[in-house]
Design a protein around this motif. Structure first.
Motif, PDB file in Angstrom:
ATOM      1  N   ALA A  12       0.840  -1.208   0.000  1.00  0.00           N
ATOM      2  CA  ALA A  12       0.000   0.000   0.000  1.00  0.00           C
ATOM      3  C   ALA A  12       0.876   1.259   0.000  1.00  0.00           C
ATOM      4  O   ALA A  12       0.617   2.210  -0.747  1.00  0.00           O
ATOM      5  CB  ALA A  12      -0.930  -0.007   1.210  1.00  0.00           C
ATOM      6  N   LEU A  13       1.915   1.249   0.831  1.00  0.00           N
ATOM      7  CA  LEU A  13       2.808   2.419   0.877  1.00  0.00           C
ATOM      8  C   LEU A  13       3.486   2.636  -0.482  1.00  0.00           C
ATOM      9  O   LEU A  13       3.598   3.759  -0.974  1.00  0.00           O
ATOM     10  CB  LEU A  13       3.856   2.227   1.974  1.00  0.00           C
ATOM     11  N   CYS A  14       3.904   1.535  -1.101  1.00  0.00           N
ATOM     12  CA  CYS A  14       4.595   1.646  -2.401  1.00  0.00           C
ATOM     13  C   CYS A  14       3.688   2.283  -3.444  1.00  0.00           C
ATOM     14  O   CYS A  14       4.140   3.066  -4.273  1.00  0.00           O
ATOM     15  CB  CYS A  14       5.054   0.268  -2.887  1.00  0.00           C
ATOM     16  N   LYS A  15       2.405   1.947  -3.393  1.00  0.00           N
ATOM     17  CA  LYS A  15       1.481   2.538  -4.374  1.00  0.00           C
ATOM     18  C   LYS A  15       1.174   3.994  -4.009  1.00  0.00           C
ATOM     19  O   LYS A  15       1.243   4.888  -4.850  1.00  0.00           O
ATOM     20  CB  LYS A  15       0.191   1.723  -4.429  1.00  0.00           C
ATOM     21  N   ARG A  16       0.872   4.196  -2.725  1.00  0.00           N
ATOM     22  CA  ARG A  16       0.450   5.530  -2.270  1.00  0.00           C
ATOM     23  C   ARG A  16       1.525   6.581  -2.505  1.00  0.00           C
ATOM     24  O   ARG A  16       1.241   7.702  -2.873  1.00  0.00           O
ATOM     25  CB  ARG A  16       0.120   5.429  -0.773  1.00  0.00           C
ATOM     26  N   ARG A  17       2.789   6.201  -2.302  1.00  0.00           N
ATOM     27  CA  ARG A  17       3.858   7.195  -2.372  1.00  0.00           C
ATOM     28  C   ARG A  17       4.682   7.125  -3.660  1.00  0.00           C
ATOM     29  O   ARG A  17       5.678   7.808  -3.807  1.00  0.00           O
ATOM     30  CB  ARG A  17       4.780   7.048  -1.146  1.00  0.00           C
TER      31      ARG A  17
END
Ligand code: ATP
Length: 437
Positions: A12-17
């Motif tokens: 999720a972090l990889c996509k969000r940021r």
């Protein structure tokens, strides 16, 4: 935190940021392929540079190479990939399920998805991706996307010797894309159909092969720790005799403790003289090494450290991920090694309505970005700006305030300790360069 939960958070972090996106997401995605976003591209590039520095520029005995992805089809006959590079594959016969598995991935004979125990006959499935060169789509035009970069090194063995006059022992290193039609891609960027490898073929005399093999295991293992991977998350696993290819004299995997369990990051193999002999046989060319003093001719042995950029990127992402409680709030911070951080410095003006503060912050950014990856952000309050930078692992934040206009100093905040220091603007670049080295 339950470990599978950790994986979800990282994805999720990889996509969000903007680290990693699903390939062709607007069309519903493509299984087994991922795109690196602005920050992911920086992270992976830093990782490859660190590898190249460690194994090529930082040594006297290794040179680099960048071979084509497309190779003469005979290459794959010589290497054994045409005949043997296959997984055994079965389909679950439960009509509600019908999932395809590698035969060795069944759960005690049961389908991991539905628990069914009836499968089609196991069929060999070659993992090489095929395409056609030129206008004719016939058997003569078939070529393969390379399933490993190593063969590009072996076929250039004579070219490199002739042009560099290298003496044994010496290595050839290469980073590049490889393709495998994996039956079950998965675990995010761990197993994909298009990926990048970092491989070294280290040629040596047969009698020194076993000591060079041990040296490479140690130096590759150390490389991951030097870049910040925690020792307790790494282990070496020596292959048993039954696991070894028939020509290999030894193989050791460097494994990482991924949220889905211990899995291979990189393998180091003693491949004996198999590859050069095979290519000599299939090409009809003499690929022996000639000793310039004794004139003795022989096939060198080769030690092959072979790692994946994407798997390493995933390991560095997992290892860097931290959640900390700060003033009753959760701070997510990616504790990347300074060499790997996608952004080294963020310059943040405390008052975006003050022209003097903004101008000074922008001029600091212009100065710094000549030497390090630097961003400027004034789109939120300072607490939020810090949180944003922590979450992507920015090593330092530099804040400029009204006071800075008078005393010509800025505040430098270090990511992991959150410690702050006032530093003279004119000393900033040298200060940060030292901290980042
Ligand atoms: P595995 O057993 O996990 O399929 P392998 O033993 O077949 O891996 P090698 O052929 O030794 O892998 O490849 C060397 C390195 O290339 C691996 O250690 C891994 O880091 C990387 N690699 C191989 N296959 C993939 C893949 N499908 N996706 C991402 N990286 C890969």
């Amino acid at each position: 935190m339950a470990e599978p939960d950790l994986m979800d958070k990282i994805v999720a972090l990889c996509k969000r940021r903007g680290f990693i996106f699903q390939s062709s997401e607007i069309y519903g995605g493509l299984n087994g392929a991922w795109d690196y976003g602005p920050l992911g591209a920086e992270l992976k590039r830093n990782l490859k540079n660190a590898w190249w520095q460690a194994v090529v520029h930082g040594r006297d005995d290794v040179v680099g190479l960048d071979a084509a992805i497309l190779m003469h089809p005979k290459t794959w006959e010589a290497s054994g990939h045409a005949a043997n590079f296959a997984d055994m594959m079965v389909d679950c016969k439960n009509t509600q399920c019908g999932k395809r598995w590698r035969a060795d991935q069944l759960n005690h004979g049961q389908c991991p998805a539905c628990g069914g125990s009836s499968f089609t006959q196991a069929r060999a499935f070659n993992l090489m991706l095929k395409t056609n060169l030129g206008a004719m789509e016939d058997s003569a035009s078939v070529v393969y996307l390379r399933p490993e970069t190593a063969q590009g090194i072996f076929v250039n063995f004579n070219n490199v010797i002739d042009t560099t006059h290298r003496k044994l022992p010496f290595g050839i290193a290469q980073i590049g894309k490889s393709f495998r039609n994996e039956v079950t891609p998965g675990n995010f960027i761990f197993r994909t159909r298009e990926f990048e490898q970092m491989e070294i073929e280290y040629f040596c005399r047969p009698q020194e092969a076993s000591s060079k093999y041990k040296e490479w295991i140690q130096s590759r293992y150390q490389w991951y720790m030097d870049l910040g991977i925690k020792k307790e998350n790494l282990q070496l696993r020596q292959h048993g005799k039954e696991e070894l290819a028939h020509y290999a004299a030894g193989c050791t995997d460097i494994e990482y403790n991924f949220p889905f369990g211990w899995s291979e990051l990189e393998g180091i193999a003693n491949r004996t003289d198999y590859d050069l002999k095979q290519h000599a046989q299939f090409s009809g060319k003499d690929l022996q090494y000639q000793d310039s003093v004794t004139n003795e001719k022989f096939y060198p042995y080769v030690i092959e450290p072979s790692g994946g950029c994407d798997r390493a990127t995933l390991a560095f992402l997992v290892d860097a991920y931290h959640e900390e409680k700060v003033n009753d709030q959760t701070r997510v911070v990616m504790k990347f090694h300074p060499k790997l951080s996608p952004i080294k410095v963020a310059v943040l003006p405390l008052l975006k309505k003050n022209d003097g503060v903004v101008a000074l912050a922008k001029s600091i950014k212009t100065q710094l970005q000549k030497d390090m990856v630097c961003v400027y952000d004034d789109t939120a309050a300072i607490g939020k700006l810090y949180r944003r930078q922590d979450e992507v692992g920015t090593s330092f934040c530099v804040t400029v305030d009204v006071q800075s206009l008078e005393d010509k100093q800025a505040t430098v905040r270090e990511r992991d300790t959150m410690g702050q220091e006032r530093i003279a603007v004119e000393r900033l670049k040298e200060y940060l360069k030292k901290k980042l080295s």
